[in-house]
Write a protein that holds these residues in place. Sequence first.
Motif, PDB file in Angstrom:
ATOM      1  N   PRO A 161      54.620  35.591  45.123  1.00  0.00           N
ATOM      2  CA  PRO A 161      53.607  36.211  45.985  1.00  0.00           C
ATOM      3  C   PRO A 161      52.699  37.191  45.242  1.00  0.00           C
ATOM      4  CG  PRO A 161      55.773  37.115  46.448  1.00  0.00           C
ATOM      5  CD  PRO A 161      55.975  36.022  45.456  1.00  0.00           C
ATOM      6  N   LEU A 162      51.443  37.151  45.576  1.00  0.00           N
ATOM      7  CA  LEU A 162      50.475  38.117  45.047  1.00  0.00           C
ATOM      8  C   LEU A 162      49.421  38.331  46.130  1.00  0.00           C
ATOM      9  CD1 LEU A 162      49.269  39.827  42.744  1.00  0.00           C
ATOM     10  CD2 LEU A 162      48.089  37.803  41.954  1.00  0.00           C
ATOM     11  N   PRO A 163      49.686  39.257  47.050  1.00  0.00           N
ATOM     12  CA  PRO A 163      48.729  39.474  48.140  1.00  0.00           C
ATOM     13  C   PRO A 163      47.393  39.994  47.582  1.00  0.00           C
ATOM     14  CG  PRO A 163      50.812  40.623  48.531  1.00  0.00           C
ATOM     15  CD  PRO A 163      50.826  40.169  47.119  1.00  0.00           C
ATOM     16  N   LEU A 164      46.350  39.255  47.853  1.00  0.00           N
ATOM     17  CA  LEU A 164      45.031  39.630  47.331  1.00  0.00           C
ATOM     18  C   LEU A 164      44.379  40.611  48.319  1.00  0.00           C
ATOM     19  CD1 LEU A 164      43.056  38.991  44.973  1.00  0.00           C
ATOM     20  CD2 LEU A 164      41.996  37.333  46.473  1.00  0.00           C
ATOM     21  N   GLU A 177      38.802  45.010  42.263  1.00  0.00           N
ATOM     22  CA  GLU A 177      39.168  45.337  40.880  1.00  0.00           C
ATOM     23  C   GLU A 177      39.012  44.115  39.969  1.00  0.00           C
ATOM     24  OE1 GLU A 177      43.258  46.861  38.997  1.00  0.00           O
ATOM     25  OE2 GLU A 177      42.796  47.741  40.944  1.00  0.00           O
ATOM     26  N   LEU A 178      39.526  42.984  40.462  1.00  0.00           N
ATOM     27  CA  LEU A 178      39.451  41.746  39.660  1.00  0.00           C
ATOM     28  C   LEU A 178      38.003  41.332  39.419  1.00  0.00           C
ATOM     29  CD1 LEU A 178      42.304  39.576  41.231  1.00  0.00           C
ATOM     30  CD2 LEU A 178      42.199  40.412  38.896  1.00  0.00           C
ATOM     31  N   LEU A 179      37.220  41.387  40.512  1.00  0.00           N
ATOM     32  CA  LEU A 179      35.805  41.007  40.374  1.00  0.00           C
ATOM     33  C   LEU A 179      35.092  41.950  39.410  1.00  0.00           C
ATOM     34  CD1 LEU A 179      34.651  40.041  43.975  1.00  0.00           C
ATOM     35  CD2 LEU A 179      34.574  38.598  41.959  1.00  0.00           C
ATOM     36  N   LEU A 234      42.348  44.973  45.362  1.00  0.00           N
ATOM     37  CA  LEU A 234      42.661  44.164  44.179  1.00  0.00           C
ATOM     38  C   LEU A 234      41.525  43.184  43.882  1.00  0.00           C
ATOM     39  CD1 LEU A 234      44.698  43.327  42.007  1.00  0.00           C
ATOM     40  CD2 LEU A 234      45.730  41.771  43.657  1.00  0.00           C
ATOM     41  N   GLN A 235      40.985  42.613  44.950  1.00  0.00           N
ATOM     42  CA  GLN A 235      39.870  41.673  44.783  1.00  0.00           C
ATOM     43  C   GLN A 235      38.668  42.376  44.131  1.00  0.00           C
ATOM     44  OE1 GLN A 235      39.233  39.265  48.215  1.00  0.00           O
ATOM     45  NE2 GLN A 235      37.123  38.820  47.708  1.00  0.00           N
ATOM     46  N   ILE A 252      36.264  43.692  36.901  1.00  0.00           N
ATOM     47  CA  ILE A 252      36.617  43.529  35.484  1.00  0.00           C
ATOM     48  C   ILE A 252      36.155  42.181  34.949  1.00  0.00           C
ATOM     49  CG2 ILE A 252      38.557  43.338  33.865  1.00  0.00           C
ATOM     50  CD1 ILE A 252      39.964  45.492  35.534  1.00  0.00           C
ATOM     51  N   THR A 253      36.509  41.104  35.688  1.00  0.00           N
ATOM     52  CA  THR A 253      36.255  39.772  35.114  1.00  0.00           C
ATOM     53  C   THR A 253      34.802  39.315  35.272  1.00  0.00           C
ATOM     54  OG1 THR A 253      36.956  38.739  37.171  1.00  0.00           O
ATOM     55  CG2 THR A 253      38.634  39.023  35.479  1.00  0.00           C
ATOM     56  N   VAL A 254      34.146  39.710  36.346  1.00  0.00           N
ATOM     57  CA  VAL A 254      32.779  39.215  36.570  1.00  0.00           C
ATOM     58  C   VAL A 254      31.725  40.163  35.995  1.00  0.00           C
ATOM     59  CG1 VAL A 254      31.142  38.461  38.357  1.00  0.00           C
ATOM     60  CG2 VAL A 254      33.564  37.990  38.624  1.00  0.00           C
TER      61      VAL A 254
END
Lengths: 473, 227
Positions: free
Chosen positions: A413-416, A423-425, A420-421, A427-429
């Motif tokens: 499990p990794l609740p998005l 943060e991910l966007l 977190l979304q 860093i990566t985008v």
Amino acid sequence: MRRSRRRLFLAAALAGTALIIGNVAAYAHNPQLDLSAESSFSLSAQTTTLLTRVDHPLAIIAFLTAGGPEAADASYLLARYQELNHYIHWSVVDPDANPGEARRYGISAYSTVVLSYQGRRVTSPDVQEGDISTAILRLLRGRTETVCVLTGNGEPSLSDSGPNGLSDLSVLLSQNAFAPRTIDLTLGVAAVPPACAAVLELGPQQSLPATEVAALESYLRGGGRLMVLTSSLSGTDPNPLLSPWGIGFVGGLVLDPARSEGVDWSDVVVQDLPSLNPVDQGVSSLQFPAPSGLLVNTAQGSVSVLASTSPQSYIDPNPQSGSVAFGPGDVPGPVVVAAAADVSRVVTSTAGPGITSTHVERTRLVVVGCDTWMTNGFLDNLGNRRFFANAVAWLTDQDSLVVATSQPPGNRPLPLTPALQFELLGITVFAVPGALISLALLRAAVVRRQEKEPVPGRTRPSPNRRRRRRRRR
Amino acid sequence: MARRDIRSIWLSAYGVGCGAGFLALAGVLLVLDLRSDQARLDGWFSPLFVVVALLAALFSVRSFAEEERTGSLEILTTMPLGRGQLVAGKILGTSGALMIALAITVVCPLMVALVGNPDPGPILTGYVGLVLAGVAFASVGVAVSAATGSFLVAASGSSAILLALWFGGVLARGLSGRLQTVLAYLSPYSHVTGFLRGTLAVADVVYFLSLAVVGVLATRLVLEARR
């Protein structure tokens, strides 16, 4: 020049031929190294051997919600089957997106897999190696087992499509290469026909006549296979039939305040399925409305408990009293509500003067203290459908045909969450590509500055010359 | 030759722009994949193969088409290099540039590993697949680039070939018989499944290496024909 060109074309032709041979060889024998944690897609040696026997097109359709991880895992597993035998073709169909297709195949539950081979068809309850390989084995056997369903004692009808009927169960049997046939042992000569691979007594509403009980006893003694589903509400006493095999019917009404459907304590959800018997395989819970208790003689090694209720449950021997709370006279749980007996013995028979032969007779019995869980209204609830299919397969010796080695991929499990979304966007985008662009701009600035700085002992080139040099670069 | 090409791609505004776009797209695909609320990356790797094919097409145009446009191809052909060395250098250069872009995407699985517990096996095989596919796609792109002097024709031509190869496999699923088998095998689409599920299959490795060799041979033949 012409010779070198000819040599080049020859080399290309030779390389092309080598590539074709290499690919054909790799396609034919395709060993693989599984690096996944659960070795989820490495099929067992038994499955690999089984698949060598498939020599005609075999279609597999898995009905799953498209786009989810389950659909991806199903496609990976089915692709592995296809890699091992190219007669196998598979597809994943979303029953919600293709309701017509689902209706055409009579699909009523997600994860159902339909397998078709040479005009025969079976269904598998799940997209897992054990289920699919067992279904393939059934298809390859090429015969349909007759399953006899007893009538004449008020049992629900196989043709009744109402909530209390068994029409869905009849379809389930047909879809698994079983031919359901009704027999009435209350009429004429009471004897189980030899064609019956198993006999099912699915909820009699009145006591079985002595002749019928005698016929079933004789059938069991001769290595018969019987399923008995009964409850105290029906008023029958199946003990004369069951007790010789180590299973007793206690009766009463099982109430479970800890595990029940809604506020009705008698609508019991069974989650303790302790047996290694294949009947319990892949079943995590069952819904048994108004069950009765069983007693098993565990000293007899041939008897196993298939399902029992929670420790908070109890048997109310007198449910008509009106009180549902635990009181004096009630039997505390956990209560056995399903059991199986598997008894083997060597029988020596005399075929003629001085000629004796021995053979093994194996009696199998499945008893459930509930007679409504397999009706149309409950068959699709929790694991009821699979439990029934497993039980019939076990009774007819079609159980555990394949020992699956692959395990479904573990739950990770990794609740998005929105944070977190974000943060991910971020860093990566934005951050990573932004850093790359910034580095490029920085380098361009440094180069430009170096160009502008005069080198000692050298005259600074004119702006036109600098422009020309930059353009050349 | 390879080092020169890698530098020319990554030190140009074109290369940095393509690379940054690729990385941003990889980030978007990661967030879309994680919407299943599972720490698994097969749904990220799967579309990334298509994006790598497009990036390979964009990077490979600089190998021959761009050289021809700027007039430096003639200088290259007069260098003391064999044709084979020239082709190998060009393919290695484009593949090397792709590998740098792929190496930066490691940020994505690392971030998932920081917040979840992904299975490392499929991540490893996913990258093995991306590297093999990247080399094969770059090789095909270089062959198309060698056949034309137009930057645009080379980019669109190699993209079209790679996408046609990919979607040929998707279309093949609707067919049956030998045609379906052959079409499916020829498509990279059928050969990425193993890498996604965490397995390394010999047929998949052989396929991508073969595609790379086909690209090398095609480039060599095209250059010979254009001589």
